[in-house]
Design an enzyme around this catalytic site. Structure first.
Site, PDB file in Angstrom:
ATOM      1  N   GLY A 150       0.940  -1.392  -0.040  1.00 52.83           N
ATOM      2  CA  GLY A 150       0.082  -0.063  -0.146  1.00 52.83           C
ATOM      3  C   GLY A 150       0.972   1.273  -0.094  1.00 52.83           C
ATOM      4  O   GLY A 150       2.092   1.333   0.098  1.00 52.83           O
ATOM      5  N   CYS A 151       0.277   2.391  -0.469  1.00 54.65           N
ATOM      6  CA  CYS A 151       0.972   3.753  -0.522  1.00 54.65           C
ATOM      7  C   CYS A 151       1.493   4.010   0.902  1.00 54.65           C
ATOM      8  O   CYS A 151       2.571   4.231   1.062  1.00 54.65           O
ATOM      9  CB  CYS A 151       0.271   4.794  -1.006  1.00 54.65           C
ATOM     10  SG  CYS A 151      -1.556   4.793  -0.241  1.00 54.65           S
TER      11      CYS A 151
END
Length: 341
Positions: A150-151
Protein backbone atom coordinates in the site's frame (compact mmCIF):
# COMPACT_ATOMS: atom_id res chain seq x y z
CA UNK A 1 16.98 -6.53 -60.36
CA UNK A 2 15.41 -4.12 -57.91
CA UNK A 3 17.68 -1.26 -56.95
CA UNK A 4 17.08 0.03 -53.40
CA UNK A 5 18.91 3.22 -54.35
CA UNK A 6 16.12 3.99 -56.84
CA UNK A 7 13.37 3.22 -54.37
CA UNK A 8 12.69 -0.23 -55.87
CA UNK A 9 13.45 -2.21 -52.70
CA UNK A 10 10.79 -4.90 -52.10
CA UNK A 11 11.35 -4.72 -48.32
CA UNK A 12 8.98 -2.50 -46.35
CA UNK A 13 11.42 -0.87 -43.94
CA UNK A 14 8.60 0.96 -42.18
CA UNK A 15 7.05 -2.38 -41.25
CA UNK A 16 10.43 -3.74 -40.25
CA UNK A 17 10.96 -0.77 -37.93
CA UNK A 18 7.56 -1.31 -36.32
CA UNK A 19 8.28 -5.03 -36.00
CA UNK A 20 11.63 -4.34 -34.36
CA UNK A 21 9.97 -2.00 -31.87
CA UNK A 22 7.29 -4.51 -30.88
CA UNK A 23 8.63 -8.03 -31.33
CA UNK A 24 10.84 -7.97 -28.24
CA UNK A 25 8.25 -6.39 -25.96
CA UNK A 26 6.57 -8.34 -23.20
CA UNK A 27 2.74 -8.32 -23.33
CA UNK A 28 1.14 -7.27 -20.05
CA UNK A 29 -2.45 -6.56 -19.07
CA UNK A 30 -4.12 -4.26 -16.57
CA UNK A 31 -7.28 -5.24 -14.70
CA UNK A 32 -9.07 -2.21 -13.27
CA UNK A 33 -7.42 0.23 -15.63
CA UNK A 34 -9.77 3.20 -15.21
CA UNK A 35 -8.86 4.05 -11.60
CA UNK A 36 -6.02 6.36 -10.69
CA UNK A 37 -3.51 3.56 -10.17
CA UNK A 38 -4.77 1.69 -13.24
CA UNK A 39 -4.39 4.71 -15.50
CA UNK A 40 -0.93 5.34 -14.09
CA UNK A 41 -0.05 1.74 -14.92
CA UNK A 42 -1.27 2.14 -18.50
CA UNK A 43 0.79 5.31 -18.87
CA UNK A 44 3.94 3.62 -17.57
CA UNK A 45 3.41 0.60 -19.80
CA UNK A 46 2.82 2.76 -22.88
CA UNK A 47 6.11 4.53 -22.20
CA UNK A 48 8.06 1.41 -21.26
CA UNK A 49 10.69 0.27 -23.78
CA UNK A 50 10.13 -3.43 -23.05
CA UNK A 51 6.41 -3.74 -22.25
CA UNK A 52 3.33 -3.56 -24.43
CA UNK A 53 -0.28 -3.26 -23.26
CA UNK A 54 -2.22 -6.40 -24.22
CA UNK A 55 -5.52 -5.30 -22.65
CA UNK A 56 -6.99 -2.85 -20.16
CA UNK A 57 -10.23 -3.63 -18.35
CA UNK A 58 -12.83 -1.35 -16.78
CA UNK A 59 -16.32 -2.80 -16.42
CA UNK A 60 -18.21 0.45 -16.00
CA UNK A 61 -16.33 2.09 -18.88
CA UNK A 62 -16.08 -0.92 -21.19
CA UNK A 63 -16.17 0.11 -24.84
CA UNK A 64 -14.94 3.63 -24.11
CA UNK A 65 -11.54 4.96 -25.11
CA UNK A 66 -9.20 7.04 -22.97
CA UNK A 67 -6.15 8.96 -24.12
CA UNK A 68 -3.31 7.87 -21.83
CA UNK A 69 0.33 8.88 -22.32
CA UNK A 70 -0.32 9.88 -25.91
CA UNK A 71 -2.06 6.64 -26.91
CA UNK A 72 -5.67 5.54 -27.14
CA UNK A 73 -6.60 2.81 -24.65
CA UNK A 74 -9.94 1.08 -25.19
CA UNK A 75 -11.39 -0.53 -22.09
CA UNK A 76 -12.97 -3.97 -22.17
CA UNK A 77 -14.92 -5.90 -19.54
CA UNK A 78 -12.79 -7.89 -17.12
CA UNK A 79 -14.61 -11.07 -18.17
CA UNK A 80 -13.55 -10.43 -21.79
CA UNK A 81 -9.83 -10.08 -21.06
CA UNK A 82 -7.66 -12.66 -22.84
CA UNK A 83 -5.60 -13.36 -19.74
CA UNK A 84 -3.50 -15.96 -21.56
CA UNK A 85 -2.31 -13.30 -24.01
CA UNK A 86 -0.33 -11.58 -21.26
CA UNK A 87 2.90 -12.78 -19.75
CA UNK A 88 2.18 -10.69 -16.67
CA UNK A 89 -1.04 -9.14 -15.37
CA UNK A 90 -1.38 -6.15 -13.07
CA UNK A 91 -4.53 -6.28 -10.96
CA UNK A 92 -5.69 -2.85 -9.83
CA UNK A 93 -9.16 -4.13 -9.00
CA UNK A 94 -10.90 -3.14 -5.75
CA UNK A 95 -9.96 -4.73 -2.46
CA UNK A 96 -11.99 -7.90 -1.94
CA UNK A 97 -12.50 -8.42 -5.67
CA UNK A 98 -8.95 -8.70 -6.90
CA UNK A 99 -7.89 -12.07 -5.48
CA UNK A 100 -10.30 -14.12 -7.62
CA UNK A 101 -8.92 -12.49 -10.77
CA UNK A 102 -5.36 -12.99 -9.56
CA UNK A 103 -6.16 -16.70 -9.42
CA UNK A 104 -7.80 -16.60 -12.86
CA UNK A 105 -4.71 -14.94 -14.32
CA UNK A 106 -2.47 -17.55 -12.71
CA UNK A 107 -4.66 -20.33 -14.09
CA UNK A 108 -4.14 -18.83 -17.55
CA UNK A 109 -0.36 -19.01 -17.10
CA UNK A 110 0.34 -15.33 -16.39
CA UNK A 111 2.35 -14.01 -13.50
CA UNK A 112 0.64 -11.32 -11.42
CA UNK A 113 1.35 -8.15 -9.48
CA UNK A 114 -1.67 -7.45 -7.27
CA UNK A 115 -2.14 -3.83 -6.20
CA UNK A 116 -5.07 -4.55 -3.87
CA UNK A 117 -4.77 -5.36 -0.17
CA UNK A 118 -6.13 -8.90 -0.66
CA UNK A 119 -2.77 -10.70 -0.61
CA UNK A 120 -0.72 -8.36 1.56
CA UNK A 121 0.59 -9.30 5.02
CA UNK A 122 -1.94 -9.00 7.80
CA UNK A 123 -4.92 -9.47 5.51
CA UNK A 124 -5.52 -13.18 6.00
CA UNK A 125 -3.41 -14.44 3.11
CA UNK A 126 0.12 -15.35 4.11
CA UNK A 127 3.00 -16.62 2.02
CA UNK A 128 2.67 -14.30 -0.97
CA UNK A 129 5.91 -12.33 -1.56
CA UNK A 130 5.52 -8.72 -0.44
CA UNK A 131 6.80 -6.33 -3.07
CA UNK A 132 8.85 -3.79 -1.14
CA UNK A 133 11.30 -4.25 -3.97
CA UNK A 134 14.40 -2.82 -2.31
CA UNK A 135 14.00 -5.26 0.57
CA UNK A 136 12.54 -8.36 -1.12
CA UNK A 137 14.16 -8.60 -4.57
CA UNK A 138 15.14 -12.25 -4.21
CA UNK A 139 11.58 -13.32 -3.39
CA UNK A 140 10.07 -11.08 -6.07
CA UNK A 141 12.43 -12.36 -8.77
CA UNK A 142 11.11 -15.93 -8.63
CA UNK A 143 7.51 -15.21 -7.61
CA UNK A 144 4.44 -16.07 -9.66
CA UNK A 145 2.36 -13.57 -7.64
CA UNK A 146 3.55 -10.46 -5.81
CA UNK A 147 1.49 -8.42 -3.35
CA UNK A 148 2.23 -4.78 -4.14
CA UNK A 149 2.44 -2.75 -0.90
CA UNK A 150 0.00 0.00 0.00
CA UNK A 151 0.97 3.64 -0.39
CA UNK A 152 1.25 4.52 3.32
CA UNK A 153 3.16 1.32 4.17
CA UNK A 154 5.61 2.02 1.34
CA UNK A 155 6.32 5.49 2.69
CA UNK A 156 6.64 4.29 6.27
CA UNK A 157 8.22 0.84 6.08
CA UNK A 158 10.99 1.80 3.68
CA UNK A 159 11.73 4.76 5.94
CA UNK A 160 12.05 2.71 9.14
CA UNK A 161 13.53 -0.54 7.74
CA UNK A 162 17.20 0.50 8.12
CA UNK A 163 16.66 1.36 11.80
CA UNK A 164 14.90 -1.97 12.47
CA UNK A 165 17.58 -3.92 10.62
CA UNK A 166 20.39 -2.15 12.48
CA UNK A 167 18.73 -2.88 15.84
CA UNK A 168 18.87 0.74 17.01
CA UNK A 169 15.17 1.08 17.92
CA UNK A 170 14.37 0.71 21.63
CA UNK A 171 12.63 -2.62 22.38
CA UNK A 172 9.01 -2.22 23.44
CA UNK A 173 8.81 1.34 22.13
CA UNK A 174 6.17 2.77 19.82
CA UNK A 175 6.87 4.00 16.32
CA UNK A 176 4.70 7.09 15.98
CA UNK A 177 3.61 8.12 12.50
CA UNK A 178 1.68 11.15 11.31
CA UNK A 179 1.24 10.87 7.54
CA UNK A 180 -0.61 13.10 5.10
CA UNK A 181 -1.84 12.01 1.68
CA UNK A 182 -3.26 13.72 -1.38
CA UNK A 183 -6.88 13.09 -2.32
CA UNK A 184 -6.08 10.59 -5.09
CA UNK A 185 -5.16 8.12 -2.36
CA UNK A 186 -8.87 7.69 -1.68
CA UNK A 187 -9.57 6.49 -5.24
CA UNK A 188 -11.75 8.04 -7.93
CA UNK A 189 -15.19 6.91 -6.78
CA UNK A 190 -17.39 9.97 -6.17
CA UNK A 191 -17.60 10.84 -2.46
CA UNK A 192 -19.06 13.95 -0.89
CA UNK A 193 -16.20 14.37 1.57
CA UNK A 194 -13.71 14.45 -1.33
CA UNK A 195 -15.42 17.19 -3.31
CA UNK A 196 -13.24 20.23 -3.98
CA UNK A 197 -15.36 22.45 -1.74
CA UNK A 198 -14.99 19.95 1.11
CA UNK A 199 -11.23 19.43 0.78
CA UNK A 200 -9.87 22.82 -0.29
CA UNK A 201 -8.40 25.01 2.47
CA UNK A 202 -8.84 22.20 4.98
CA UNK A 203 -6.64 19.60 6.67
CA UNK A 204 -7.98 16.77 8.76
CA UNK A 205 -7.12 13.43 10.31
CA UNK A 206 -9.04 10.26 9.52
CA UNK A 207 -8.77 6.58 10.42
CA UNK A 208 -7.79 7.70 13.92
CA UNK A 209 -7.06 5.31 16.78
CA UNK A 210 -5.15 2.83 14.57
CA UNK A 211 -8.26 2.00 12.55
CA UNK A 212 -6.89 2.64 9.05
CA UNK A 213 -6.86 -0.48 6.84
CA UNK A 214 -3.09 -0.23 6.30
CA UNK A 215 -2.25 -0.71 9.99
CA UNK A 216 -2.50 -4.54 9.81
CA UNK A 217 -0.15 -4.60 6.83
CA UNK A 218 2.46 -2.57 8.70
CA UNK A 219 2.09 -4.50 11.96
CA UNK A 220 2.47 -7.84 10.20
CA UNK A 221 5.56 -6.66 8.33
CA UNK A 222 7.22 -5.27 11.45
CA UNK A 223 6.48 -8.57 13.21
CA UNK A 224 8.01 -10.51 10.31
CA UNK A 225 11.13 -8.37 10.68
CA UNK A 226 11.34 -9.36 14.36
CA UNK A 227 10.75 -5.82 15.58
CA UNK A 228 9.69 -5.56 19.22
CA UNK A 229 7.70 -2.35 18.68
CA UNK A 230 4.20 -0.95 18.55
CA UNK A 231 3.07 1.45 15.83
CA UNK A 232 0.70 4.38 16.19
CA UNK A 233 -0.45 5.53 12.76
CA UNK A 234 -2.56 8.63 12.15
CA UNK A 235 -3.27 9.50 8.49
CA UNK A 236 -4.37 12.96 7.33
CA UNK A 237 -6.02 14.21 4.15
CA UNK A 238 -4.08 16.87 2.28
CA UNK A 239 -5.88 19.27 -0.11
CA UNK A 240 -3.60 18.25 -3.00
CA UNK A 241 -3.95 15.69 -5.77
CA UNK A 242 -1.05 13.36 -5.09
CA UNK A 243 1.81 12.70 -2.70
CA UNK A 244 2.40 11.42 0.84
CA UNK A 245 4.54 13.02 3.52
CA UNK A 246 5.16 10.87 6.60
CA UNK A 247 6.58 12.17 9.88
CA UNK A 248 7.97 9.30 11.96
CA UNK A 249 9.51 9.29 15.43
CA UNK A 250 11.73 6.44 16.60
CA UNK A 251 12.87 5.98 20.21
CA UNK A 252 16.42 4.62 20.25
CA UNK A 253 18.27 2.21 22.50
CA UNK A 254 21.04 4.77 22.88
CA UNK A 255 22.19 8.00 21.24
CA UNK A 256 23.83 7.74 17.80
CA UNK A 257 26.45 10.17 16.65
CA UNK A 258 25.76 9.82 12.91
CA UNK A 259 22.23 8.44 12.42
CA UNK A 260 22.25 9.16 8.68
CA UNK A 261 24.97 6.55 8.24
CA UNK A 262 22.45 3.81 9.05
CA UNK A 263 20.33 4.83 6.07
CA UNK A 264 23.33 5.51 3.82
CA UNK A 265 24.66 2.03 4.41
CA UNK A 266 21.27 0.38 3.95
CA UNK A 267 20.35 2.12 0.72
CA UNK A 268 23.69 2.66 -1.00
CA UNK A 269 23.30 2.34 -4.78
CA UNK A 270 19.50 2.12 -4.62
CA UNK A 271 18.17 4.14 -7.59
CA UNK A 272 14.79 4.86 -6.02
CA UNK A 273 15.85 5.72 -2.46
CA UNK A 274 17.08 9.25 -1.86
CA UNK A 275 18.63 10.39 1.41
CA UNK A 276 18.26 14.14 1.83
CA UNK A 277 19.94 16.55 4.24
CA UNK A 278 16.83 18.75 4.08
CA UNK A 279 13.22 17.82 4.92
CA UNK A 280 11.66 16.33 1.78
CA UNK A 281 8.71 18.04 0.09
CA UNK A 282 6.03 16.63 -2.18
CA UNK A 283 7.38 18.66 -5.09
CA UNK A 284 10.58 16.58 -4.78
CA UNK A 285 8.78 13.31 -5.52
CA UNK A 286 5.56 13.79 -7.52
CA UNK A 287 5.54 11.84 -10.79
CA UNK A 288 8.73 10.03 -9.67
CA UNK A 289 9.19 6.44 -8.48
CA UNK A 290 11.26 7.42 -5.44
CA UNK A 291 11.20 7.54 -1.67
CA UNK A 292 12.97 10.64 -0.35
CA UNK A 293 14.03 10.36 3.29
CA UNK A 294 15.58 12.74 5.80
CA UNK A 295 16.84 11.66 9.22
CA UNK A 296 17.72 13.85 12.19
CA UNK A 297 18.17 13.62 15.95
CA UNK A 298 15.56 15.33 18.12
CA UNK A 299 16.72 17.80 20.77
CA UNK A 300 15.19 18.22 24.20
CA UNK A 301 13.94 14.65 24.66
CA UNK A 302 14.54 12.57 27.78
CA UNK A 303 15.06 9.49 25.64
CA UNK A 304 17.22 9.47 22.47
CA UNK A 305 14.86 9.99 19.55
CA UNK A 306 15.13 10.19 15.79
CA UNK A 307 12.84 12.05 13.44
CA UNK A 308 12.46 10.38 10.04
CA UNK A 309 10.67 12.22 7.23
CA UNK A 310 9.58 10.33 4.13
CA UNK A 311 7.97 11.61 0.93
CA UNK A 312 6.58 9.61 -1.99
CA UNK A 313 4.13 9.97 -4.85
CA UNK A 314 1.26 7.76 -3.73
CA UNK A 315 0.32 6.83 -7.30
CA UNK A 316 3.89 6.18 -8.43
CA UNK A 317 6.18 4.63 -5.79
CA UNK A 318 3.08 4.04 -3.66
CA UNK A 319 1.24 2.08 -6.37
CA UNK A 320 1.84 1.85 -10.13
CA UNK A 321 5.54 2.69 -10.20
CA UNK A 322 6.43 0.12 -7.56
CA UNK A 323 4.22 -2.41 -9.38
CA UNK A 324 6.20 -1.89 -12.60
CA UNK A 325 9.43 -2.03 -10.60
CA UNK A 326 8.35 -5.43 -9.27
CA UNK A 327 7.30 -6.55 -12.74
CA UNK A 328 10.70 -5.59 -14.14
CA UNK A 329 12.36 -7.80 -11.54
CA UNK A 330 9.94 -10.69 -12.17
CA UNK A 331 10.47 -10.52 -15.93
CA UNK A 332 14.25 -10.28 -15.73
CA UNK A 333 14.34 -6.72 -17.08
CA UNK A 334 16.51 -3.92 -15.75
CA UNK A 335 14.80 -2.84 -12.54
CA UNK A 336 14.72 0.92 -13.29
CA UNK A 337 13.60 0.45 -16.89
CA UNK A 338 10.62 2.59 -17.89
CA UNK A 339 10.40 4.30 -14.51
CA UNK A 340 10.88 8.01 -13.77
CA UNK A 341 13.58 8.38 -11.11
Amino acid sequence: MDDWRNGDCPVDYGSMHYYALTVNKVPVGVLGASGYAGRELCALINGHPRLTLAFATANEQRGSTARIAGRDVTYIATEDAALASAELVFSALPHGTSSQWVQAARDSGARVVDLSSDLRPGNGCEGVPYGLTELTRDQVRTADVVANPGCYPTSILLAVAPAISAGIVAPGSAIQVSAASGVSGAGNSPKRELLFAEVAQDFRAYGVGNTHRHINEMRATLLAWGADVDILFTPHLLPVSRGILSTITLELREPIEDPESVWRNAYANEPFLELSSEPPALRDVVHRNVVRVAVSSVAGMRRPTLLVLSAIDNLMKGAAGQAVQNANVMLGLDEPEGLPA
